[in-house]
Motif scaffolding. Structure first.
Motif, PDB file in Angstrom:
ATOM      1  N   THR A 262       0.848  -1.185   0.000  1.00  0.00           N
ATOM      2  CA  THR A 262       0.000   0.000   0.000  1.00  0.00           C
ATOM      3  C   THR A 262       0.884   1.235   0.000  1.00  0.00           C
ATOM      4  N   PRO A 263       0.985   1.955  -1.115  1.00  0.00           N
ATOM      5  CA  PRO A 263       1.903   3.100  -1.194  1.00  0.00           C
ATOM      6  C   PRO A 263       1.645   4.161  -0.135  1.00  0.00           C
ATOM      7  N   GLU A 264       0.356   4.393   0.186  1.00  0.00           N
ATOM      8  CA  GLU A 264       0.028   5.444   1.145  1.00  0.00           C
ATOM      9  C   GLU A 264       0.689   5.185   2.503  1.00  0.00           C
ATOM     10  N   ARG A 265       0.686   3.939   2.948  1.00  0.00           N
ATOM     11  CA  ARG A 265       1.286   3.630   4.243  1.00  0.00           C
ATOM     12  C   ARG A 265       2.799   3.779   4.183  1.00  0.00           C
ATOM     13  N   ALA A 266       3.384   3.425   3.054  1.00  0.00           N
ATOM     14  CA  ALA A 266       4.833   3.585   2.896  1.00  0.00           C
ATOM     15  C   ALA A 266       5.212   5.061   2.947  1.00  0.00           C
TER      16      ALA A 266
END
Length: 451
Positions: free
Chosen positions: A218-222
């Motif tokens: 999940t890019p947002e969490r990264a």
């Protein structure tokens, strides 16, 4: 009803079995739902971590409960019952309470004293509350376990007896030098952006790595993790993200890799790591905190790479210092188990006491109504005085036996006092059950006990 625990952990099963038995969030929800539809169970909660899977239930039959819950656990784990059974353990009543309290204090962890289990217990309780599978017993049990765990960490040095898995794993990679000396100036690849990976990234940043690359599905969490690592006033590390599909491409420039994802298959294969270490100077250090494993175990046999995973952490922590702090925590657990049992036994008799007092109140009201018919000449003041006098007499007669029966019921072997009280006063079982249901409904609020 009685508390039953059926489960397996790093103490009872090899890592290969734990990996295969790992429960997804969907599987946990299915297990909880089906456990409640099973005849022996009235409540259910699942504690699933990287090194344990435990099903807690409130059952009315021990043998039938063990058989049914073992079958359901095997079904949702995807491991055959015949294969899983040799690794299962069963705890019942006080032993089940003792087990969870010990788990909450970190006594049953691979690294003794690690505190992350408290968050996992809190999550397990929240999940069962949201699905309405936890009633009075499991709400009380898990909330008390959280309090016991916090007390152990506050009152003893159990935190020093064994560090968190992240810290302990990094110490294993660092070997004879400090983590700070080992990490200084290195480039780290962190795969995953959950609690364990985030903790690892923060620990590495504080230890002095020069760069951190975060790969997550999940890019947002990264991106959020990178923002935390690079925010003003932080450790000042360079950090950026890459798609998780490109994680293997980052191996060539990484000095250390930490991986902890929820993937059901390998994130990094032995071939990918072999290609990354070919021709490089020095080792590629890898820490795999996932269950099932993220990194191919074949890396253990690979020249140029050094892998620390859950299995090697378990072996390394066997000789971790314990002694006095552990003994103090064990004493806390024993006392808390006794207190919990006494409270539960006392609570068991409360509906009977309430039903008795309700019956007495109804009897008083009935007699006062009859008296009004027989003595119509009494004025309101006289009737009120007679009513108050009768109620005081009844209350005084009931006070000593009800207080004493609560005290007796809280002692070991005191469960029979509720039955004796119901028999002596010929109480309607349905009335007692109605009081129990009304009282239990107050625990159905999913927000109850959260903090």
């Amino acid at each position: 009803m009685s508390l039953l625990v059926v489960g397996l952990s790093h103490r009872s099963a090899p890592v290969s079995v734990l990996e295969r038995a790992a429960l997804t969030a969907q599987a946990q929800a299915g297990l909880l739902t089906e456990a409640l539809t099973a005849e022996p169970a009235a409540e259910a909660a699942v504690l699933a971590t990287c090194n344990r899977i435990e099903l807690y239930t409130d059952v009315d039959k021990f043998h039938a409960g063990v058989a049914e819950m073992s079958t359901l656990l095997a079904l949702h784990c995807g491991v055959g019952l015949d294969e899983l059974t040799p690794y299962l353990y069963v705890h019942y009543e006080d032993r089940a309470v003792h087990h969870l309290f010990s788990v909450a204090c970190g006594l049953d962890s691979m690294v003794v004293g690690e505190g992350q289990i408290l968050g996992q217990i809190k999550d397990a309780l929240a999940r069962s509350q949201e699905l309405h599978t936890a009633g009075r017993l499991l709400n009380d049990l898990f909330q008390q376990a959280l309090r016991v765990g916090k007390r152990a960490h506050h009152e003893t040095g159990i935190d020093r007896a064994g560090q968190s898995l992240v810290t302990f794993g990094l110490e294993q990679l660092a070997g004879d030098v400090s983590v700070a000396d080992w990490a200084k100036g290195k480039c780290a690849l962190v795969i995953g952006a959950g609690s364990m990976s985030s903790l690892a990234a923060a620990t590495l940043a504080r230890a002095g790595v020069s760069e951190i690359v975060v790969a997550n599905r999940t890019p947002e969490r990264a991106h959020r993790l990178v923002e935390i690592l690079t925010e003003p006033g932080g450790p000042g590390v360079l950090a950026h993200t890459v798609p998780i599909a490109e994680a293997a491409d980052e191996l060539a420039k990484a000095d250390v890799v930490v991986s902890c994802t929820g993937a059901t298959g390998l994130v990094l294969t032995g071939r990918e790591i072999a290609d990354a270490v070919a021709g490089r100077n020095g080792h590629l250090d890898l820490l795999d905190l996932a269950m099932p494993r993220d990194i191919d175990a074949a890396v253990h046999r690979l020249d140029g790479a050094r892998l620390v995973d859950i299995e090697s952490l378990a072996a390394a922590s066997a000789d971790a210092p314990m002694a006095a702090d552990v003994e103090r925590v064990r004493a806390i657990v024993t006392g808390e188990v006794d207190a919990f049992g006494a409270a539960q036994r006392a609570a068991h008799i409360t509906p009977t006491v309430v039903a008795l007092r309700t019956m007495a109140a109804d009897l008083v009201n009935s007699e006062i109504t009859r008296l009004r018919g027989r003595l119509p000449g009494l004025d309101d003041k006289e009737r009120a005085e007679i009513t108050q006098t009768v109620r005081r007499v009844v209350d005084k007669l009931l006070h000593a036996p009800t207080v004493r029966v609560k005290q007796l019921a809280s002692e070991p072997g005191g469960a029979g006092y509720a039955d004796a009280l119901r028999t002596l006063f010929d109480l309607d079982p349905q009335t007692v059950a109605a009081v129990s249901r009304a009282d239990a409904s107050s625990t159905d609020d999913p927000n109850r006990g959260r903090s």
